[in-house]
Design a protein around this motif. Structure first.
Motif, PDB file in Angstrom:
ATOM      1  N   SER A  48       0.788  -1.234   0.000  1.00 29.06           N
ATOM      2  CA  SER A  48       0.000   0.000   0.000  1.00 29.06           C
ATOM      3  C   SER A  48       0.820   1.284   0.000  1.00 29.06           C
ATOM      4  CB  SER A  48      -0.871   0.014   1.266  1.00 29.06           C
ATOM      5  OG  SER A  48      -0.024  -0.153   2.401  1.00 29.06           O
ATOM      6  N   SER A  49       2.138   1.193   0.091  1.00 27.60           N
ATOM      7  CA  SER A  49       2.919   2.382   0.411  1.00 27.60           C
ATOM      8  C   SER A  49       3.496   3.123  -0.774  1.00 27.60           C
ATOM      9  CB  SER A  49       4.067   1.989   1.340  1.00 27.60           C
ATOM     10  OG  SER A  49       4.901   1.053   0.676  1.00 27.60           O
ATOM     11  N   SER A  50       3.474   2.519  -1.937  1.00 30.47           N
ATOM     12  CA  SER A  50       4.038   3.214  -3.097  1.00 30.47           C
ATOM     13  C   SER A  50       3.401   2.684  -4.371  1.00 30.47           C
ATOM     14  CB  SER A  50       5.564   3.063  -3.137  1.00 30.47           C
ATOM     15  OG  SER A  50       5.929   1.726  -3.270  1.00 30.47           O
ATOM     16  N   GLY A  51       3.750   3.316  -5.470  1.00 34.07           N
ATOM     17  CA  GLY A  51       3.332   2.836  -6.780  1.00 34.07           C
ATOM     18  C   GLY A  51       1.836   2.634  -6.909  1.00 34.07           C
ATOM     19  N   TYR A  52       1.478   1.490  -7.507  1.00 32.96           N
ATOM     20  CA  TYR A  52       0.081   1.227  -7.805  1.00 32.96           C
ATOM     21  C   TYR A  52      -0.772   0.964  -6.562  1.00 32.96           C
ATOM     22  CZ  TYR A  52       0.200   1.332 -12.889  1.00 32.96           C
ATOM     23  OH  TYR A  52       0.262   1.735 -14.189  1.00 32.96           O
ATOM     24  N   GLY A  53      -0.190   0.370  -5.547  1.00 34.08           N
ATOM     25  CA  GLY A  53      -0.948   0.108  -4.328  1.00 34.08           C
ATOM     26  C   GLY A  53      -1.352   1.393  -3.628  1.00 34.08           C
ATOM     27  N   PHE A  73       6.201  -2.963   3.460  1.00 37.81           N
ATOM     28  CA  PHE A  73       7.498  -3.238   4.060  1.00 37.81           C
ATOM     29  C   PHE A  73       8.343  -1.985   3.914  1.00 37.81           C
ATOM     30  CE2 PHE A  73      11.645  -5.153   4.562  1.00 37.81           C
ATOM     31  CZ  PHE A  73      11.412  -6.124   5.502  1.00 37.81           C
ATOM     32  N   GLU A  74       8.466  -1.211   4.959  1.00 36.53           N
ATOM     33  CA  GLU A  74       9.144   0.084   4.872  1.00 36.53           C
ATOM     34  C   GLU A  74       9.946   0.324   6.137  1.00 36.53           C
ATOM     35  OE1 GLU A  74       9.134   1.642   2.134  1.00 36.53           O
ATOM     36  OE2 GLU A  74       7.411   0.766   1.094  1.00 36.53           O
ATOM     37  N   LYS A  75      10.809   1.339   6.054  1.00 40.78           N
ATOM     38  CA  LYS A  75      11.688   1.653   7.192  1.00 40.78           C
ATOM     39  C   LYS A  75      11.579   3.110   7.596  1.00 40.78           C
ATOM     40  CE  LYS A  75      15.673  -1.355   7.380  1.00 40.78           C
ATOM     41  NZ  LYS A  75      16.093  -2.045   6.170  1.00 40.78           N
ATOM     42  N   ALA A 273       2.472   0.563 -18.204  1.00 39.70           N
ATOM     43  CA  ALA A 273       3.862   0.745 -17.790  1.00 39.70           C
ATOM     44  C   ALA A 273       4.058   2.128 -17.183  1.00 39.70           C
ATOM     45  CB  ALA A 273       4.781   0.606 -19.005  1.00 39.70           C
ATOM     46  N   LEU A 274       4.634   2.156 -16.003  1.00 45.69           N
ATOM     47  CA  LEU A 274       4.900   3.417 -15.309  1.00 45.69           C
ATOM     48  C   LEU A 274       6.191   3.305 -14.526  1.00 45.69           C
ATOM     49  CD1 LEU A 274       1.426   4.332 -13.888  1.00 45.69           C
ATOM     50  CD2 LEU A 274       2.836   5.797 -15.296  1.00 45.69           C
ATOM     51  N   MET A 275       6.782   4.449 -14.212  1.00 47.46           N
ATOM     52  CA  MET A 275       7.977   4.420 -13.383  1.00 47.46           C
ATOM     53  C   MET A 275       7.560   4.240 -11.926  1.00 47.46           C
ATOM     54  SD  MET A 275      10.217   4.745 -15.649  1.00 47.46           S
ATOM     55  CE  MET A 275      11.315   4.332 -14.329  1.00 47.46           C
ATOM     56  N   THR A 276       8.008   3.147 -11.353  1.00 46.54           N
ATOM     57  CA  THR A 276       7.854   2.968  -9.911  1.00 46.54           C
ATOM     58  C   THR A 276       9.173   2.404  -9.398  1.00 46.54           C
ATOM     59  OG1 THR A 276       7.092   0.692 -10.026  1.00 46.54           O
ATOM     60  CG2 THR A 276       5.386   2.393 -10.106  1.00 46.54           C
ATOM     61  N   ARG A 277       9.259   2.282  -8.084  1.00 43.97           N
ATOM     62  CA  ARG A 277      10.480   1.726  -7.512  1.00 43.97           C
ATOM     63  C   ARG A 277      10.781   0.359  -8.139  1.00 43.97           C
ATOM     64  NH1 ARG A 277      10.192   1.309  -1.199  1.00 43.97           N
ATOM     65  NH2 ARG A 277       8.835  -0.427  -1.716  1.00 43.97           N
TER      66      ARG A 277
HETATM   67  P1  NAI Z   1       6.258  -0.532  -5.764  1.00 44.40           P
HETATM   68  O1  NAI Z   1       7.651  -0.981  -5.516  1.00 44.40           O
HETATM   69  O2  NAI Z   1       5.994   0.903  -5.923  1.00 44.40           O
HETATM   70  O3  NAI Z   1       5.318  -1.087  -4.581  1.00 44.40           O
HETATM   71  C1  NAI Z   1       5.536  -2.322  -3.965  1.00 44.40           C
HETATM   72  C2  NAI Z   1       4.847  -2.391  -2.624  1.00 44.40           C
HETATM   73  O4  NAI Z   1       5.064  -3.674  -2.052  1.00 44.40           O
HETATM   74  C3  NAI Z   1       5.339  -1.374  -1.596  1.00 44.40           C
HETATM   75  O5  NAI Z   1       4.228  -0.886  -0.885  1.00 44.40           O
HETATM   76  C4  NAI Z   1       6.219  -2.217  -0.667  1.00 44.40           C
HETATM   77  O6  NAI Z   1       6.307  -1.710   0.660  1.00 44.40           O
HETATM   78  C5  NAI Z   1       5.449  -3.513  -0.687  1.00 44.40           C
HETATM   79  N1  NAI Z   1       6.234  -4.674  -0.278  1.00 44.40           N
HETATM   80  C6  NAI Z   1       7.313  -5.219  -0.869  1.00 44.40           C
HETATM   81  N2  NAI Z   1       7.715  -6.320  -0.184  1.00 44.40           N
HETATM   82  C7  NAI Z   1       6.861  -6.481   0.847  1.00 44.40           C
HETATM   83  C8  NAI Z   1       6.729  -7.426   1.899  1.00 44.40           C
HETATM   84  N3  NAI Z   1       7.564  -8.466   2.028  1.00 44.40           N
HETATM   85  N4  NAI Z   1       5.732  -7.251   2.789  1.00 44.40           N
HETATM   86  C9  NAI Z   1       4.880  -6.218   2.696  1.00 44.40           C
HETATM   87  N5  NAI Z   1       4.939  -5.302   1.713  1.00 44.40           N
HETATM   88  C10 NAI Z   1       5.917  -5.428   0.801  1.00 44.40           C
HETATM   89  O7  NAI Z   1       5.786  -1.365  -7.039  1.00 44.40           O
HETATM   90  P2  NAI Z   1       4.602  -1.211  -8.121  1.00 44.40           P
HETATM   91  O8  NAI Z   1       5.204  -0.890  -9.427  1.00 44.40           O
HETATM   92  O9  NAI Z   1       3.486  -0.393  -7.597  1.00 44.40           O
HETATM   93  O10 NAI Z   1       4.152  -2.722  -8.227  1.00 44.40           O
HETATM   94  C11 NAI Z   1       3.005  -3.243  -7.642  1.00 44.40           C
HETATM   95  C12 NAI Z   1       2.403  -4.262  -8.567  1.00 44.40           C
HETATM   96  O11 NAI Z   1       2.002  -3.607  -9.775  1.00 44.40           O
HETATM   97  C13 NAI Z   1       3.377  -5.368  -8.980  1.00 44.40           C
HETATM   98  O12 NAI Z   1       2.692  -6.588  -9.005  1.00 44.40           O
HETATM   99  C14 NAI Z   1       3.780  -4.966 -10.378  1.00 44.40           C
HETATM  100  O13 NAI Z   1       4.158  -6.068 -11.162  1.00 44.40           O
HETATM  101  C15 NAI Z   1       2.494  -4.329 -10.879  1.00 44.40           C
HETATM  102  N6  NAI Z   1       2.657  -3.485 -12.053  1.00 44.40           N
HETATM  103  C16 NAI Z   1       3.576  -2.484 -12.124  1.00 44.40           C
HETATM  104  C17 NAI Z   1       3.722  -1.770 -13.307  1.00 44.40           C
HETATM  105  C18 NAI Z   1       4.702  -0.666 -13.444  1.00 44.40           C
HETATM  106  O14 NAI Z   1       4.917  -0.213 -14.584  1.00 44.40           O
HETATM  107  N7  NAI Z   1       5.269  -0.184 -12.382  1.00 44.40           N
HETATM  108  C19 NAI Z   1       2.903  -2.054 -14.481  1.00 44.40           C
HETATM  109  C20 NAI Z   1       1.936  -3.061 -14.257  1.00 44.40           C
HETATM  110  C21 NAI Z   1       1.844  -3.752 -13.099  1.00 44.40           C
END
Ligand code: NAI
Ligand code: NA
Length: 397
Positions: A48-53, A73-75, A273-277
């Motif tokens: 929930s803390s970044s990107g799409y969540g 999972f954050e610090k 596709a988007l820039m995320t961590r």
């Molecule tokens: P992100 O790195 O911004 O977010 C990941 C989240 O997972 C963060 O909230 C992080 O704290 C949490 N996390 C990681 N390990 C954890 C753990 N062990 N326990 C609890 N929380 C944990 O990544 P993003 O890009 O938002 O990715 C989320 C989903 O969206 C992924 O399944 C990704 O494949 C998908 N996605 C991303 C796209 C992109 O272009 N960025 C495109 C399409 C799908």
């Protein structure tokens, strides 16, 4: 202390807590500028803390008035270390949600563990009204300890076919460079599926079901990506693609189960596709994103994380305009995948060189988005101002 950006390739080593507030605020402002919608009232977001969540949580809270539980999972601050971007995003979200009287509860820790599942279920039962209407699964992780066998698996971003060499952007050096993606061993494919496949999503649903906290009509959506031809080698046909297929298979199993028992639904949603961590460290991907932004912005159909998730929720998951493919996947990536868009991206892909990439792609836009994920590059934040880490250290999500 004054916090400056420090990068290493596609990784940000620092982030700005005041900038994080702006990052979250702009997403909230977008949602508030749109119509409110009828959606779920009680939501659990894993990742929930970044990107799409995070974007999903913002849309649901400020667009549909949902009360949310976030797992991430954050610090926080440790000595002179400022903590992680997602930590500050979560604090900023909390503050804003609280102002609107919206419950926002956070669990910071390992979503893959059984303890986390137990803690969340206990909270739902005792303090969250007993049931949830929606679970969003938006994890991106490189490592997972299987709670059943105790083995720690590491994902590998590799090809499953042949070694692949292709261009990418190095945000640290601001250059376009060649990257090579090696071929995964069968073990590495298996490990990536263990980490990024559907197993943990299924364990969550099973635990929530056993705990009796799923409501009638309960829905769950997991986020995935497919991408176009130019990224097939690294994505669809890579280890990550194998994991995403497992996720899709899991959605069918969960859908059958939920339909039967709760008149519920489970979906995988393929996002743009988007820039995320997570995506910034995938080889080739940042250059593809920069070219894609150029084309989509020119056509007036570009979306950032919040626009993309808001459309998914308002029109598809809780709306009457779902775009669903023959494999039952929700497709908010439909604009990215449009033929005219991909033709133009391919034409640019053929032309792009280390000399011209800043001109022919939306390099500036992609880079700004990358920096803003970490709280930098906002024109209304004073980056020379002193940040009081001791004060900030008192805040917890
Ligand atoms: P992100 O790195 O911004 O977010 C990941 C989240 O997972 C963060 O909230 C992080 O704290 C949490 N996390 C990681 N390990 C954890 C753990 N062990 N326990 C609890 N929380 C944990 O990544 P993003 O890009 O938002 O990715 C989320 C989903 O969206 C992924 O399944 C990704 O494949 C998908 N996605 C991303 C796209 C992109 O272009 N960025 C495109 C399409 C799908
Ligand atoms: Na996320």
């Amino acid at each position: 202390m004054v916090i400056k950006p420090r990068l290493k390739g596609g990784l940000a080593l620092t982030n700005h807590p005041i900038g994080a507030k702006e990052f979250v605020k702009r997403q909230i402002d977008y949602v508030k500028s749109q119509d409110k919608y009828e959606g779920p009232k009680k939501v659990l977001i894993i990742g929930s803390s970044s990107g799409y969540g995070l974007a999903t949580r913002i849309s649901l809270a400020f667009g549909a008035g949902a009360e949310t539980i976030g797992v991430a999972f954050e610090k926080g601050v440790e000595g002179k270390r400022v903590g992680s971007a997602g930590w500050w995003n979560t604090i900023a979200f909390n503050e804003a949600a609280e102002k609107e009287g919206l419950v926002s509860k956070n669990f910071i820790g390992d979503a893959f563990s059984m303890e986390m599942k137990d803690d969340v279920i206990k909270f739902i039962k005792e303090e969250f009204g007993g049931k949830i209407d929606l679970l969003i699964y938006s994890l991106a992780s490189g490592v997972r300890t299987d709670p059943i066998d105790g083995i720690t698996y590491r994902s590998a971003l590799k090809s499953t076919t042949k070694e692949i060499t292709g261009p990418t952007i190095n945000f640290e050096k601001e250059t376009m460079e060649e990257t090579t993606m090696g071929v995964a061993t069968p073990e590495e494919i298996k490990s990536t599926v263990k980490v990024m496949g559907g197993e943990d999503w299924k364990l969550w649903i099973e635990a929530l079901d056993k705990g009796g906290v799923l409501s009638e009509g309960f829905k769950t959506v997991a986020y995935s990506y497919l991408g176009p031809k130019v990224t097939y080698g690294i994505y669809k046909e890579g280890t990550i693609g194998a994991a995403k297929r497992d996720l899709e298979h899991t959605s069918d199993i969960l859908n059958d189960f939920l339909k039967e028992k709760y008149n519920g639904e489970a979906y995988v949603s393929l996002s743009k596709a988007l820039m995320t961590r997570a995506s910034a460290v995938i080889p080739i991907f940042p250059l593809y994103a920069a070219l894609l932004y150029k084309v989509m912005k020119e056509k007036g159909i570009h979306e950032g994380t919040i626009e993309q998730k808001h459309r998914l929720l308002t029109q598809m998951v809780y709306g009457n305009n779902p775009v669903i493919d023959e494999e039952r996947r929700l497709r908010p990536d439909n604009w990215e995948m449009r033929e005219d868009v991909q033709e133009e991206v391919e034409a640019l892909w053929d032309k792009v060189t280390p000399e011209n990439f800043k001109q022919i792609s939306d390099y500036a836009g992609a880079r700004a988005e990358f920096m803003q994920l970490n709280g930098f590059d906002f024109d209304n934040v004073d980056y020379d101002a002193d940040v009081d880490l001791d004060e900030l250290a008192k805040l917890v999500p």
